[in-house]
Motif scaffolding. Structure first.
Motif, PDB file in Angstrom:
ATOM      1  N   GLN A   1       7.999  15.776  48.886  1.00  0.00           N
ATOM      2  CA  GLN A   1       7.390  14.539  49.389  1.00  0.00           C
ATOM      3  C   GLN A   1       7.425  13.435  48.328  1.00  0.00           C
ATOM      4  OE1 GLN A   1       4.971  16.386  53.072  1.00  0.00           O
ATOM      5  NE2 GLN A   1       3.690  15.516  51.516  1.00  0.00           N
ATOM      6  N   TYR A   2       8.578  13.329  47.692  1.00  0.00           N
ATOM      7  CA  TYR A   2       8.838  12.279  46.698  1.00  0.00           C
ATOM      8  C   TYR A   2       9.850  11.349  47.360  1.00  0.00           C
ATOM      9  CZ  TYR A   2      10.172  10.418  42.042  1.00  0.00           C
ATOM     10  OH  TYR A   2      10.432   9.631  40.945  1.00  0.00           O
ATOM     11  N   VAL A   3       9.379  10.167  47.713  1.00  0.00           N
ATOM     12  CA  VAL A   3      10.160   9.286  48.576  1.00  0.00           C
ATOM     13  C   VAL A   3      11.194   8.529  47.753  1.00  0.00           C
ATOM     14  CG1 VAL A   3       9.975   7.331  50.179  1.00  0.00           C
ATOM     15  CG2 VAL A   3       8.207   9.108  50.145  1.00  0.00           C
ATOM     16  N   SER A   4      12.347   8.302  48.361  1.00  0.00           N
ATOM     17  CA  SER A   4      13.452   7.601  47.704  1.00  0.00           C
ATOM     18  C   SER A   4      12.974   6.305  47.052  1.00  0.00           C
ATOM     19  CB  SER A   4      14.491   7.304  48.785  1.00  0.00           C
ATOM     20  OG  SER A   4      15.408   6.367  48.317  1.00  0.00           O
TER      21      SER A   4
ATOM     22  N   LEU B   1       0.824  17.750  38.213  1.00  0.00           N
ATOM     23  CA  LEU B   1      -0.065  18.911  38.207  1.00  0.00           C
ATOM     24  C   LEU B   1      -1.330  18.678  39.044  1.00  0.00           C
ATOM     25  CD1 LEU B   1       0.300  19.877  34.428  1.00  0.00           C
ATOM     26  CD2 LEU B   1       1.286  21.080  36.390  1.00  0.00           C
ATOM     27  N   ALA B   2      -1.782  17.436  39.144  1.00  0.00           N
ATOM     28  CA  ALA B   2      -3.047  17.174  39.869  1.00  0.00           C
ATOM     29  C   ALA B   2      -2.835  17.037  41.374  1.00  0.00           C
ATOM     30  CB  ALA B   2      -3.705  15.901  39.327  1.00  0.00           C
ATOM     31  N   THR B   3      -1.640  16.606  41.807  1.00  0.00           N
ATOM     32  CA  THR B   3      -1.428  16.392  43.243  1.00  0.00           C
ATOM     33  C   THR B   3      -1.191  17.718  43.956  1.00  0.00           C
ATOM     34  OG1 THR B   3       0.887  15.899  42.699  1.00  0.00           O
ATOM     35  CG2 THR B   3      -0.551  14.023  43.120  1.00  0.00           C
ATOM     36  N   ARG B   4      -1.461  17.737  45.266  1.00  0.00           N
ATOM     37  CA  ARG B   4      -1.241  18.916  46.094  1.00  0.00           C
ATOM     38  C   ARG B   4       0.028  18.732  46.913  1.00  0.00           C
ATOM     39  NH1 ARG B   4      -6.367  17.437  47.959  1.00  0.00           N
ATOM     40  NH2 ARG B   4      -5.165  15.535  48.246  1.00  0.00           N
ATOM     41  N   SER B   5       0.524  19.822  47.503  1.00  0.00           N
ATOM     42  CA  SER B   5       1.813  19.720  48.209  1.00  0.00           C
ATOM     43  C   SER B   5       1.733  18.742  49.383  1.00  0.00           C
ATOM     44  CB  SER B   5       2.284  21.096  48.675  1.00  0.00           C
ATOM     45  OG  SER B   5       1.298  21.653  49.504  1.00  0.00           O
ATOM     46  N   GLU B   6       0.545  18.519  49.956  1.00  0.00           N
ATOM     47  CA  GLU B   6       0.452  17.608  51.112  1.00  0.00           C
ATOM     48  C   GLU B   6       0.430  16.134  50.699  1.00  0.00           C
ATOM     49  OE1 GLU B   6      -1.920  19.844  50.229  1.00  0.00           O
ATOM     50  OE2 GLU B   6      -3.942  19.101  50.656  1.00  0.00           O
ATOM     51  N   ASP B   7       0.343  15.855  49.398  1.00  0.00           N
ATOM     52  CA  ASP B   7       0.322  14.463  48.942  1.00  0.00           C
ATOM     53  C   ASP B   7       1.751  13.893  48.898  1.00  0.00           C
ATOM     54  OD1 ASP B   7      -2.443  14.662  48.642  1.00  0.00           O
ATOM     55  OD2 ASP B   7      -2.252  15.444  46.599  1.00  0.00           O
ATOM     56  N   TRP B   8       1.837  12.568  48.888  1.00  0.00           N
ATOM     57  CA  TRP B   8       3.125  11.884  48.907  1.00  0.00           C
ATOM     58  C   TRP B   8       3.251  10.985  47.687  1.00  0.00           C
ATOM     59  CZ3 TRP B   8       6.778  12.125  52.943  1.00  0.00           C
ATOM     60  CH2 TRP B   8       6.377  12.900  54.042  1.00  0.00           C
ATOM     61  N   ILE B   9       4.443  10.960  47.111  1.00  0.00           N
ATOM     62  CA  ILE B   9       4.678  10.130  45.927  1.00  0.00           C
ATOM     63  C   ILE B   9       5.669   9.021  46.291  1.00  0.00           C
ATOM     64  CG2 ILE B   9       5.408  10.111  43.505  1.00  0.00           C
ATOM     65  CD1 ILE B   9       3.078  12.070  44.005  1.00  0.00           C
ATOM     66  N   PHE B  10       5.273   7.780  46.067  1.00  0.00           N
ATOM     67  CA  PHE B  10       6.168   6.623  46.202  1.00  0.00           C
ATOM     68  C   PHE B  10       6.398   6.088  44.783  1.00  0.00           C
ATOM     69  CE2 PHE B  10       6.543   5.771  50.747  1.00  0.00           C
ATOM     70  CZ  PHE B  10       5.629   6.696  51.243  1.00  0.00           C
ATOM     71  N   PRO B  11       7.534   6.426  44.183  1.00  0.00           N
ATOM     72  CA  PRO B  11       7.701   6.143  42.754  1.00  0.00           C
ATOM     73  C   PRO B  11       8.238   4.745  42.461  1.00  0.00           C
ATOM     74  CG  PRO B  11       9.604   7.316  43.571  1.00  0.00           C
ATOM     75  CD  PRO B  11       8.679   7.153  44.742  1.00  0.00           C
ATOM     76  N   GLY B  12       8.052   4.332  41.200  1.00  0.00           N
ATOM     77  CA  GLY B  12       8.818   3.233  40.629  1.00  0.00           C
ATOM     78  C   GLY B  12      10.010   3.843  39.906  1.00  0.00           C
ATOM     79  N   LEU B  13      10.447   3.175  38.844  1.00  0.00           N
ATOM     80  CA  LEU B  13      11.668   3.619  38.145  1.00  0.00           C
ATOM     81  C   LEU B  13      11.459   4.874  37.289  1.00  0.00           C
ATOM     82  CD1 LEU B  13      14.622   3.054  37.273  1.00  0.00           C
ATOM     83  CD2 LEU B  13      13.722   1.495  35.526  1.00  0.00           C
ATOM     84  N   ARG B  14      10.190   5.173  36.905  1.00  0.00           N
ATOM     85  CA  ARG B  14      10.019   6.135  35.791  1.00  0.00           C
ATOM     86  C   ARG B  14       9.239   7.392  36.153  1.00  0.00           C
ATOM     87  NH1 ARG B  14      11.800   2.438  32.155  1.00  0.00           N
ATOM     88  NH2 ARG B  14      11.207   0.325  32.701  1.00  0.00           N
ATOM     89  N   GLU B  15       9.180   7.743  37.427  1.00  0.00           N
ATOM     90  CA  GLU B  15       8.332   8.883  37.804  1.00  0.00           C
ATOM     91  C   GLU B  15       9.121  10.149  38.108  1.00  0.00           C
ATOM     92  OE1 GLU B  15       7.399   5.657  38.889  1.00  0.00           O
ATOM     93  OE2 GLU B  15       5.882   5.748  37.309  1.00  0.00           O
ATOM     94  N   GLN B  16      10.394  10.221  37.683  1.00  0.00           N
ATOM     95  CA  GLN B  16      11.227  11.373  38.039  1.00  0.00           C
ATOM     96  C   GLN B  16      10.595  12.710  37.637  1.00  0.00           C
ATOM     97  OE1 GLN B  16      11.759   8.698  36.144  1.00  0.00           O
ATOM     98  NE2 GLN B  16      13.746   8.717  35.167  1.00  0.00           N
ATOM     99  N   LEU B  17       9.845  12.695  36.537  1.00  0.00           N
ATOM    100  CA  LEU B  17       9.217  13.932  36.071  1.00  0.00           C
ATOM    101  C   LEU B  17       8.152  14.421  37.069  1.00  0.00           C
ATOM    102  CD1 LEU B  17       9.269  15.899  33.667  1.00  0.00           C
ATOM    103  CD2 LEU B  17       7.856  14.272  32.393  1.00  0.00           C
ATOM    104  N   VAL B  18       7.556  13.515  37.809  1.00  0.00           N
ATOM    105  CA  VAL B  18       6.574  13.926  38.831  1.00  0.00           C
ATOM    106  C   VAL B  18       7.266  14.827  39.852  1.00  0.00           C
ATOM    107  CG1 VAL B  18       4.971  13.164  40.632  1.00  0.00           C
ATOM    108  CG2 VAL B  18       5.262  11.762  38.565  1.00  0.00           C
TER     109      VAL B  18
END
Ligand SMILES: Cc1ncc(C[n+]2csc(CCOP(=O)(O)OP(=O)(O)O)c2C)c(N)n1
Length: 348
Positions: A128-131, A73-90
């Motif tokens: 922008q949720y990276v593999s 909810l806090a990030t904007r569409s131009e931001d990028w997410i590099f997840p670990g194992l548990r961020e699928q909900l992001v």
């Protein structure tokens, strides 16, 4: 006393929350609660499906929903997410369809990753949720590289690297924080400290007082945040995101959470966790803490809580029904979009 009231209460008045989130906080927090319930329902269902042999692997985020939902909810569409194992909900909160994630878990023909990655290692390019990479810490230096690219191109956006407490012992953690601070990059290092790296407790992971204090010696601010308090995570992230977007450099946020499930579907924590762990974790359950606060402040009643639970389960069931049974990717697809066509004219 109902068991829900035995959770550690969120330490706010409605006025505090108005000043932190704005006058529309009831809608915002009701939406956050819905997402958290969806995450909880998804975890329960997927762990059951793994036990039935219907999906191959799963890493639950139970206990970490406040971090994931507030990030979405806090990030904007131009931001990028590099997840670990548990961020699928992001990814889901940022707009990735639940059914696409279900296709990924079944590693089928409609999996956005085309069945090539382990289940629970999703890709959601459109948000922008990276593999996700299995190798612990990899995503930290990848996120820093992307932030360097953003800076060089003067493109908007902040890169967020998510990792666990265990990953702070990886080389990538050192290289990533050092490089980002030297080059003053728009990147946030988000440590989801769930207090365990499989069987290794934080007392065996670091001699530092907190993980956040490490940031200072790299030359950036570090914050320890209650990661089971969705309002605290949201407020902290909003500040760090705004500063990074303004060019004020990287920051580290440590979100303290409690891992409420096994490390993954391949783990048995009864062999290493103390007997009182589950009760301690339950008193910090982020979903129950928000539910209790919203009930006390007149935003939710018992009927709404029950309806949201039913709707979350139905949404997950519908996604599983839509995805399960989809054919596997054709073997010939394995090399598609791996090699660029040879335009050199050379005979090869
Ligand atoms: C380089 C590397 N070493 C070991 C592993 C095996 N491994 C998978 S998950 C994990 C623990 C990770 O703990 P943490 O970083 O705290 O994240 P959490 O899983 O608790 O969210 C380990 C050691 C791995 N995947 N990569």
């Amino acid at each position: 006393m109902s068991p829900k009231l035995s959770v550690v209460p969120l330490p706010y008045s409605a006025d505090d929350v108005t000043s932190l989130l704005g006058a529309d906080w009831p809608e915002r927090l009701r939406a956050a609660y819905r997402w958290m319930r969806l995450g909880r329902a998804l975890d329960a269902r997927m762990q059951a499906l793994q036990r039935q042999g219907r999906v191959g692997f799963y890493g639950a985020a139970t206990g970490q929903e406040a971090v994931n939902v507030a990030t979405g909810l806090a990030t904007r569409s131009e931001d990028w997410i590099f997840p670990g194992l548990r961020e699928q909900l992001v990814a889901l909160v940022r707009g990735h369809p639940l059914v696409a994630y279900a296709h990924h878990l079944f590693a089928d023909d409609r999996d956005p990753g085309r069945g090539r990655n382990m289940p629970c290692h999703p890709t959601a390019r459109e948000v922008q949720y990276v593999s996700m990479s299995s190798v612990i810490g990899t995503q930290i230096s990848q996120a820093v590289g992307l932030a360097y690219g953003l800076r060089q191109r003067q493109a908007p956006g902040v890169s967020l690297a998510f990792f666990g407490d265990g990953a702070t012992s990886s080389n990538d953690f050192h290289a990533g924080l050092n490089f980002a601070a030297v080059w003053h990059l728009p990147v946030l290092f988000c440590c989801a400290n769930n207090q365990w790296a499989i069987s290794v407790p934080t007392s065996r992971q670091t001699g530092a007082r907190t993980f956040a204090t490490k940031a200072a010696e790299y030359g950036m601010p570090g914050w320890s945040v209650d990661g089971t308090d969705v309002v605290a995570v949201w407020a902290a992230l909003r500040g760090s995101l705004a500063r990074a977007a303004e060019g004020r450099g990287p920051e580290m946020l440590e979100f303290i959470t409690y891992r409420m499930t096994p490390h993954s579907s391949s783990d048995d924590p009864s062999r290493y966790q103390p007997p009182d762990w589950a009760a301690r974790a339950a008193s910090h359950d982020p979903v129950a803490r928000l539910e209790s606060w919203l009930s006390v402040n007149g935003v939710l009643d018992g009927a709404a809580v029950e309806a949201i639970g039913r709707e979350s389960e139905a949404e997950v069931r519908a996604a599983v029904e839509a995805a399960e049974g989809t054919v596997a990717p054709a073997p010939a697809s394995l090399t598609e979009d791996v090699y660029a066509p040879d335009r050199s004219g050379s005979p090869g």
